[in-house]
Design a protein around this motif. Structure first.
Motif, PDB file in Angstrom:
ATOM      1  N   ASP A 118      -6.444   2.194   3.267  1.00  0.00           N
ATOM      2  CA  ASP A 118      -5.508   2.950   4.102  1.00  0.00           C
ATOM      3  C   ASP A 118      -4.235   3.325   3.335  1.00  0.00           C
ATOM      4  N   ASP A 176     -10.476  -7.257   5.792  1.00  0.00           N
ATOM      5  CA  ASP A 176      -9.242  -6.688   6.319  1.00  0.00           C
ATOM      6  C   ASP A 176      -8.361  -6.143   5.189  1.00  0.00           C
ATOM      7  N   ARG A 194      -6.982  -2.312   4.423  1.00  0.00           N
ATOM      8  CA  ARG A 194      -5.561  -1.993   4.225  1.00  0.00           C
ATOM      9  C   ARG A 194      -5.323  -1.301   2.889  1.00  0.00           C
ATOM     10  N   ILE A 215       0.736  -6.062   0.710  1.00  0.00           N
ATOM     11  CA  ILE A 215      -0.712  -6.235   0.540  1.00  0.00           C
ATOM     12  C   ILE A 215      -0.988  -7.113  -0.676  1.00  0.00           C
ATOM     13  N   GLN A 227       4.715  -1.529   1.607  1.00  0.00           N
ATOM     14  CA  GLN A 227       3.376  -1.857   2.096  1.00  0.00           C
ATOM     15  C   GLN A 227       2.474  -2.333   0.960  1.00  0.00           C
TER      16      GLN A 227
END
Length: 967
Positions: free
Chosen positions: A154, A147, A151, A97, A93
């Motif tokens: 998160d 956005d 992310r 990103i 992830q």
């Protein structure tokens, strides 16, 4: 003779544990490299305080801070075993990103880049139009940034939410680490009958240990993973001569995750255990200093041998060396490592380095047959497939044994073996024996620092068995943005240091070096390449379109098209692409390029060399981010004026094209560093080899960042020659068509090029080359002067760094050897029609560093004499087209270092005087090469000689080879 193996035992042991340990850091290191790359883009952007960032600046600052925290987390990462899958998912992830941030940054540069605008009312209208045009894209960009920020937030919270603890690797003490060391010990139990080709290297190493000086000497053994370093050194260590010569012995397994205290305790236990004495009390709780003191006191005034097996960092040697005293008793330390840098560092101040190279073809074949067939022969019908498979092993014992073991279980039919050859890549992932081999080879990749991983992965986009040029690869890395500036180093120098680091880690193999000692050509071992491709696929780094059914992951970032563009579906979106390269593509439909290029706005690298292009596609000039453009050996004849739109272009390669004129708009490209525009071929009758460059125009001096410029034709006038003086950053330049009257101006310009290292100058139509006026030359390493010299330039005697010089057509009455013989670093001297005398004499004490000497096209030369003590290091001698020279150079037979003697188009008397009885085995006597023909019909091509890809013949002549090229 090289070391090889009959059994698989040494390779089977320890692979699973080592592979397990190495894989735990692999994902995190690759993610770290991607995050670091993105941070390298964000930080300068914020530091420049670009006004156009507007409202997105706070978001970018937040993203920067979070990524810096995440990078620190990744850099120290060594996940616990039970968390491996969770950490892997989290790292994926993070990488995705980072990729998306990179895309947004590139998109933002397209939107926010300042546009040229007029002043006054017209300028106001243009400004309004630009605002309206970019309002929607700016709004979309702001949304994307928001956005990404969410992310990033998160993914940072997820690390804490799921307790993805990361233990410091230096403090890890899980049982797996100990299991690795125990299993490595088992790998050393191979019997003598399981080894092949060990005698010569073992005897050499034993000699280094038990003979020679009494002071402490280090003997590092380095080589590629799987070459048999540990097993060879163990057989040396166990030899009776070594056991009898030394009073004390210790073998220390180091590996990647060493701990200095445990290493010292192991040494103490072995040393005390050998003399059957208990270790000192309290050893288990002692600190590093106390442990070193025990070792040092024990070994004082003793003759000892210590083996440090599998060193991955010079830190290991630095940590342990002060514990090992030099009592002038003849003690020795042996080290095994995959890194030549570590090997070289260890021998300071005294030692011998042994490079364990790949097996030669004979030993490779013998080992393969024993493993695959259990005997020394191969069934005739399987010989072809076997040789194809063996070729991919590249002489690596580990690969030969592993693949031979796999084949021994297969049916002995051709179709079965051909399938193994085709599917070796997938077998590395599925077959247990080959997976173990892959794990061992992968250790070198996993050990790379984050900044080298993308550099190595980039090699996977090239075809199998491809021979790379170092300059090309360096420029590709720079174009991709993999190389960052370092203080007091050019970006090219940083990239070259990356290349040498990969070479020193045995991940790429040098094929050829220049006479100046610079790496020119190299290749990647087939199985290292398979590992690279596997990693690239796992990390979505790049894709190779080599078959029609190639599967592409989403958001492909690098694409390599092999053989045909039909392998790439036209309906596939490549909007995230950063590099596009083509290899062996012979046809490109006219309807293909335009829509394809229109869809890749973020492209940085476009390499279309050898592609069947006759016109530059219009869409290329809209690639704002393009840094590297190669149209080498295409049929392009002209560049459009719109080429000036490529404001970020750094490399423009038009070598081998028919482009002779450059549009003046090209001079707007202020970031351009490499401009290569020339073609070589034959001109007139009889044919004369000539280089054709581009016509220099006023304005060339605006390209102030140029590092290389080849070849500029300056016969248009002195203004262009004067402008060259503005190119003060040039390191390599080629100049054609120099008029006599422009010589003084050129010398003045060259004096301003203080970084210049490579200079080539050719006069206009073989007229006089007037370059006498260079009073303060730069630190040149290579000079090529082509044209008549009325007087030999005195400034050449000042070039103490000069390594290579080529003089062509000088026809000077002055003997050039008088000036050149005293140059302290000259290694390569080529003279063609450079002297009008009857005799050349290489005098005693002259040319002390010369390795290559070429003499050609001397019309009146009758005698060459080499006095005793001249050219003591000469390795290669070339003599061609000297019609009056009837004798081999007198005195050359005394040169023990001479390895090759080439000659071409020499008189029959020369060949007869050389040796009238020379026979080529079953061939006829060697004949004159003037008519480009060999008597007889058999010509052998040496596959491993990458320097000369022509049929050649070798034959012994005393202690040298006469080697003749079919020209």
């Amino acid at each position: 003779m090289h070391l090889s193996f009959r059994g698989e035992k040494s390779f089977e042991i320890g692979k699973i544990s080592e592979g397990f340990l190495s894989r735990k850091l692999e994902e995190k290191k690759m993610a770290e490299s991607v995050v670091s790359f993105v941070l390298d883009r964000i930080v300068p952007l914020l530091e420049e305080e670009v006004k156009l960032l507007g409202g997105i600046r706070p978001e970018l600052e937040y993203i920067r801070d979070e990524l810096q925290s995440i990078r620190g987390f990744l850099r120290d990462a060594d996940a616990r075993e039970e968390r491996e899958e969770a950490v892997k998912a989290w790292v994926d992830q993070v990488r995705n990103i980072a990729y998306d941030i990179e895309d947004i940054l590139d998109e933002s540069m397209l939107i926010l880049s300042p546009q040229h605008q007029s002043h006054g009312f017209v300028g106001s209208l243009q400004k309004s139009a630009q605002f309206l045009k970019h309002w929607r894209p700016r709004h979309h960009l702001a949304t994307q940034i928001q956005d990404i920020k969410a992310r990033v937030c998160d993914v940072a919270e997820r690390r804490t939410r799921y307790d993805l603890q990361i233990l410091d690797q230096g403090s890890s003490s899980n049982s797996t680490s100990y299991m690795w060391h125990d299993l490595r010990g088992d790998a050393l139990l191979l019997g003598e009958n399981e080894l092949v080709g060990i005698d010569k290297p073992r005897e050499m190493l034993i000699g280094w240990l038990v003979e020679g000086e009494s002071r402490l000497v280090l003997v590092p053994v380095h080589g590629m993973g799987g070459s048999g370093k540990t097993t060879l050194v163990k057989k040396v260590y166990d030899h009776q001569r070594v056991k009898d010569y030394f009073q004390h012995h210790a073998w220390i397994n180091v590996s990647q995750s060493f701990k200095i205290n445990e290493l010292l305790r192991d040494m103490i236990e072995q040393l005390f255990g050998e003399i059957k004495q208990p270790v000192p009390q309290g050893v288990d709780t002692m600190n590093e200093i106390a442990l070193k003191k025990i070792v040092n006191e024990f070994l004082q005034q003793k003759r000892y041998v210590i083996i440090l097996d599998d060193i991955w960092s010079i830190t290991v040697w630095e940590a342990v060396k002060y514990a090992l005293p030099d009592s002038n008793c003849g003690s020795r330390i042996m080290v095994t490592t995959r890194s030549s840098d570590i090997a070289s560092s260890c021998i300071e101040p005294h030692g011998h380095v042994y490079n364990l190279e790949s097996l030669d073809p004979k030993d490779s074949w013998s080992l393969f047959c024993k493993k695959a067939f259990g005997q020394n022969s191969c069934p005739p019908e399987l010989r072809g497939p076997s040789q194809n498979i063996l070729r991919r092993c590249g002489g690596l014992p580990l690969a030969i044994v592993a693949i031979g073991g796999v084949l021994s279980t297969k049916e002995k039919i051709v179709i079965e073996w051909e399938m193994v050859h085709r599917s070796l890549g997938s077998l590395l992932e599925s077959n247990d024996k080959l997976k173990s081999m892959k794990n061992i080879l992968s250790l070198s990749y996993n050990d790379l620092p984050y900044y080298l991983k993308p550099c190595l992965l980039y090699l996977g986009i090239f075809p199998e068995d491809y021979v790379f040029g170092s300059t090309r690869l360096i420029n590709l890395w720079i174009g991709e943005g993999f190389v960052r500036d370092k203080e007091r180093m050019t970006i090219e120098e940083v990239a070259e240091s990356h290349l040498h680091e990969l070479i020193n880690r045995s991940l790429i193999q040098v094929v050829e070096t220049s006479s100046e000692g610079r790496v020119k050509w190299f290749r990647v071992h087939d199985f290292i390449r398979e590992i690279i491709i596997s990693k690239s696929r796992d990390h979505n780094f790049g894709a190779i379109a080599v078959e029609h059914n190639t599967k592409f992951l989403e958001k492909v970032r690098r694409l390599s098209i092999h053989n045909t563009v039909d392998n790439v579906p036209q309906n596939k979106s490549f909007s995230h692409l950063r590099s596009l390269l083509m290899f062996g593509v012979e046809t490109i439909p006219k309807s293909y390029m335009s829509p394809f290029l229109s869809n890749i706005r973020l492209l940085r690298v476009l390499d279309l060399r050898d592609a069947p292009l006759e016109k530059l596609p219009n869409e290329i000039v809209n690639l704002f981010h393009l840094r590297y453009l190669s149209l080498r050996r295409t049929n392009i004849k002209k560049l459009p004026k719109s080429i000036g739109k490529l404001q970020n272009l750094m490399t423009l390669d038009l070598k081998g094209t028919n482009v002779r004129e450059l549009p003046s708009e090209l001079f707007k490209l202020q970031r351009l560093r490499y401009l290569l525009v020339y073609k070589s071929g034959f001109k007139s009758e009889p044919p004369i080899f000539k280089v054709f460059g581009f016509y220099g125009l006023v304005g060339i001096g605006s390209l102030v960042n140029l590092q290389e410029l080849f070849f500029i034709d300056v016969n248009q006038g002195g203004v262009v020659v004067k402008e060259l003086g503005r190119l003060s950053k040039l390191r390599r330049v080629g100049i054609l068509g120099l008029r006599r009257e422009d010589g003084p101006e050129l010398c003045s310009s060259i004096e301003k090029m203080r970084n210049l290292r490579w200079l080539s100058v050719e006069s206009l139509e073989e007229k006089v080359l007037d370059v006498q006026y260079l009073f303060s030359p730069p630190l040149l390493q290579t000079i090529e002067l082509i044209g008549k010299l009325e007087k030999f330039p005195n400034w050449i005697s000042l070039l103490h760094n000069l390594k290579r010089i080529l003089l062509v057509g000088c026809t000077s009455r002055e003997d050039p050897l008088e000036v050149l013989q005293a140059l302290p670093n000259l290694t390569d001297l080529k003279l063609a029609d450079a002297y009008d005398g009857y005799e050349l004499c290489f005098k005693t004490g002259g040319f002390q560093t010369l390795k290559i000497l070429s003499l050609s096209k001397f019309e009146r030369l009758k005698l060459v004499r080499v006095e005793e003590g001249a050219m003591p290091h000469l390795e290669k001698l070339i003599i061609a087209e000297c019609k009056m020279l009837e004798k081999v150079p007198l005195g050359i037979e005394c040169h023990a270092n001479l390895k090759f003697f080439y000659f071409k188009d020499m008189p029959n008397e020369f060949i007869t005087a050389l040796n009238p009885s020379i026979q080529l085995g079953n061939y006829w006597r060697l004949v004159n090469w003037r008519d480009r023909h060999l008597e007889g019909h058999s010509v052998r091509f040496l596959q491993q000689d990458f320097s000369f890809r022509q049929p050649i013949i070798r034959l012994p002549y005393k202690d040298m080879y006469l080697r003749c090229r079919w020209l």
